[in-house]
Design an enzyme around this catalytic site. Structure first.
Site, PDB file in Angstrom:
ATOM      1  N   ARG A   1       0.861  -1.188   0.000  1.00  0.00           N
ATOM      2  CA  ARG A   1       0.000   0.000   0.000  1.00  0.00           C
ATOM      3  C   ARG A   1       0.896   1.235   0.000  1.00  0.00           C
ATOM      4  O   ARG A   1       1.871   1.305   0.762  1.00  0.00           O
ATOM      5  CB  ARG A   1      -0.894   0.030   1.241  1.00  0.00           C
ATOM      6  CG  ARG A   1      -2.085  -0.919   1.205  1.00  0.00           C
ATOM      7  CD  ARG A   1      -3.139  -0.513   0.172  1.00  0.00           C
ATOM      8  NE  ARG A   1      -4.293  -1.375   0.182  1.00  0.00           N
ATOM      9  CZ  ARG A   1      -4.461  -2.446  -0.605  1.00  0.00           C
ATOM     10  NH1 ARG A   1      -3.532  -2.788  -1.473  1.00  0.00           N
ATOM     11  NH2 ARG A   1      -5.569  -3.165  -0.529  1.00  0.00           N
TER      12      ARG A   1
ATOM     13  N   GLU B   1      -3.504   7.317  -4.821  1.00  0.00           N
ATOM     14  CA  GLU B   1      -3.977   6.689  -6.070  1.00  0.00           C
ATOM     15  C   GLU B   1      -5.330   7.266  -6.464  1.00  0.00           C
ATOM     16  O   GLU B   1      -6.149   7.531  -5.581  1.00  0.00           O
ATOM     17  CB  GLU B   1      -4.096   5.176  -5.865  1.00  0.00           C
ATOM     18  CG  GLU B   1      -2.752   4.535  -5.657  1.00  0.00           C
ATOM     19  CD  GLU B   1      -2.846   3.020  -5.410  1.00  0.00           C
ATOM     20  OE1 GLU B   1      -3.898   2.419  -5.711  1.00  0.00           O
ATOM     21  OE2 GLU B   1      -1.857   2.463  -4.921  1.00  0.00           O
TER      22      GLU B   1
ATOM     23  N   HIS C   1      -1.032  -0.086  -9.892  1.00  0.00           N
ATOM     24  CA  HIS C   1      -1.687  -1.023  -8.957  1.00  0.00           C
ATOM     25  C   HIS C   1      -2.247  -2.261  -9.689  1.00  0.00           C
ATOM     26  O   HIS C   1      -3.459  -2.490  -9.701  1.00  0.00           O
ATOM     27  CB  HIS C   1      -2.795  -0.306  -8.177  1.00  0.00           C
ATOM     28  CG  HIS C   1      -3.201  -1.022  -6.919  1.00  0.00           C
ATOM     29  ND1 HIS C   1      -3.624  -0.388  -5.787  1.00  0.00           N
ATOM     30  CD2 HIS C   1      -3.250  -2.351  -6.617  1.00  0.00           C
ATOM     31  CE1 HIS C   1      -3.931  -1.272  -4.854  1.00  0.00           C
ATOM     32  NE2 HIS C   1      -3.710  -2.484  -5.347  1.00  0.00           N
TER      33      HIS C   1
HETATM   34  C1  8YV Z   1      -7.003  -5.327  -5.411  1.00  0.00           C
HETATM   35  C2  8YV Z   1      -5.141  -5.282  -3.671  1.00  0.00           C
HETATM   36  O1  8YV Z   1      -7.264  -5.837  -6.657  1.00  0.00           O
HETATM   37  O2  8YV Z   1      -6.228  -7.192  -2.846  1.00  0.00           O
HETATM   38  C3  8YV Z   1      -5.656  -6.143  -2.588  1.00  0.00           C
HETATM   39  O3  8YV Z   1      -5.475  -5.776  -1.411  1.00  0.00           O
HETATM   40  O4  8YV Z   1      -4.366  -4.423  -3.427  1.00  0.00           O
HETATM   41  C4  8YV Z   1      -5.532  -5.420  -5.108  1.00  0.00           C
HETATM   42  O5  8YV Z   1      -4.915  -6.499  -5.597  1.00  0.00           O
HETATM   43  C5  8YV Z   1      -7.365  -3.880  -5.422  1.00  0.00           C
HETATM   44  O6  8YV Z   1      -7.052  -3.329  -4.177  1.00  0.00           O
HETATM   45  C6  8YV Z   1      -8.838  -3.673  -5.720  1.00  0.00           C
HETATM   46  O7  8YV Z   1      -9.628  -4.041  -4.640  1.00  0.00           O
END
Ligand code: 8YV
Length: 322
Positions: A240, A269, A287
């Site tokens: 993150r 983001e 992402h």
């Molecule tokens: C998600 C992600 O696809 O799963 C997670 O925590 O960071 C990603 O792979 C994205 O956050 C959309 O929900």
């Protein structure tokens, strides 16, 4: 509750997921590719029993508290749940579910892509080529950092951290990690555990960030922690954005303290800090950690499994708990 449970989707999800959803549930509204904003979410939620969202929709305490009482469950299309206030949901009696495991491999693959991409200046080399700027081969052009055999520090040795470690072993990297507890897992017998971040950083010629975002990891990588890295380290973040203080990282990339960074996630983001655009020692992706067809379908099916179990009165397979 109506006979066919009503699900509000904050946006459209992959077609295989939409098909399965619409065969078992009443879909509230007409989801679109772009995610609904807060006021629409609140409006549509009035006619739904559960919400199917992703990590771009925030359900903080304030939002959870004003959700209509008919909402009994939120399932998120993500493993990370820093966008959900778990305590507030539990106080309001809303069950939360997520999608662990199925995106471990895809995300670890992207971490390795970011490591190599950053270390070998892949993005700036490719851009030069595409922009017609490659005039001749030269022995001193696009010189990167050797990755094979280096020490890799992994911050957060959960499922994804471990998958990164296993892949990095294929590059003969020496694995060091910091986690709340040491892990015992196949293929990681030689990984060196550090019970504090400071010691991990001192070893990390490459640093891969794989911990969740929480109050305690927000800006965990800042000016002070970056100073503890060896000179010319490579930093990779696929977890993150806000775990890294972007201004501190940008300074370190400018000064050369950090040789290169590979980033799949950002503080704000989908906006990229404009200072990043001036840097050549950067490999950036929007992402896409979990962005394979197989993984995104599997994530959607996990959300469906959570919904199916909940509406059948069973325990949900992937609950988020405090
Ligand atoms: C998600 C992600 O696809 O799963 C997670 O925590 O960071 C990603 O792979 C994205 O956050 C959309 O929900």
């Amino acid at each position: 509750m109506s006979q066919t449970p009503r699900i509000f989707l904050t946006r459209l999800f992959p077609s295989a997921v939409m098909e399965r959803l619409s065969s078992s549930y009443e879909i509230v509204g007409t989801p679109t590719l772009e995610a609904y904003g807060q006021s629409d979410i609140l409006e549509f939620s009035k006619s739904a029993d559960a919400i199917f969202c992703d990590s771009t929709s925030r359900f903080d305490r304030e939002m959870i508290e004003i959700l209509p009482d008919n909402i009994k469950m939120i399932t998120t299309f993500s493993v990370g749940y820093d966008h959900l206030d778990v305590a507030a949901a539990s106080e309001k009696g809303i069950l939360l579910g997520n999608t662990p495991d199925v995106l471990t491999d895809a995300t670890a693959d992207i971490a390795l892509l970011c490591m190599l991409g950053a270390a070998r200046m892949a993005q700036s080399a490719a851009e030069t080529l595409r922009d017609g700027g490659w005039n001749s081969w030269s022995p001193t052009q696009f010189l990167g950092i050797h990755m094979s055999g280096k020490k890799l520090g992994i911050l957060g040795m959960g499922r994804i951290g471990q998958a990164v470690a296993r892949r990095a072993r294929g590059f003969d990297m020496k694995i060091h990690y910091h986690n709340r507890r040491p892990v015992t897992a196949r293929g990681l017998e030689e990984a060196v555990y550090h019970d504090n971040l400071k010691d991990l950083l001192a070893q990390s010629e490459f640093l891969s960030i794989n911990c969740p975002l929480s109050d305690s990891t927000h800006h965990l990588i800042n000016e002070t922690s970056i100073a503890r890295l060896p000179d010319n380290a490579v930093l990779v973040n696929t977890a993150r954005g806000p775990i890294v203080d972007e201004n501190a990282l940008i300074q370190a990339l400018k000064s050369g303290k950090i040789a290169a960074a590979g980033l799949d996630v950002f503080e704000n983001e989908p906006n990229l800090n404009p200072d990043y655009l001036e840097l050549r020692n950067l490999f950036v992706l929007p992402h896409v950690g979990s962005a394979t067809i197989e993984t995104r379908d599997a994530m959607g099916f996990k959300c469906l499994d959570n919904l199916d179990a909940f509406f059948a009165g069973r325990e949900i397979p992937n609950p988020i708990t405090l």
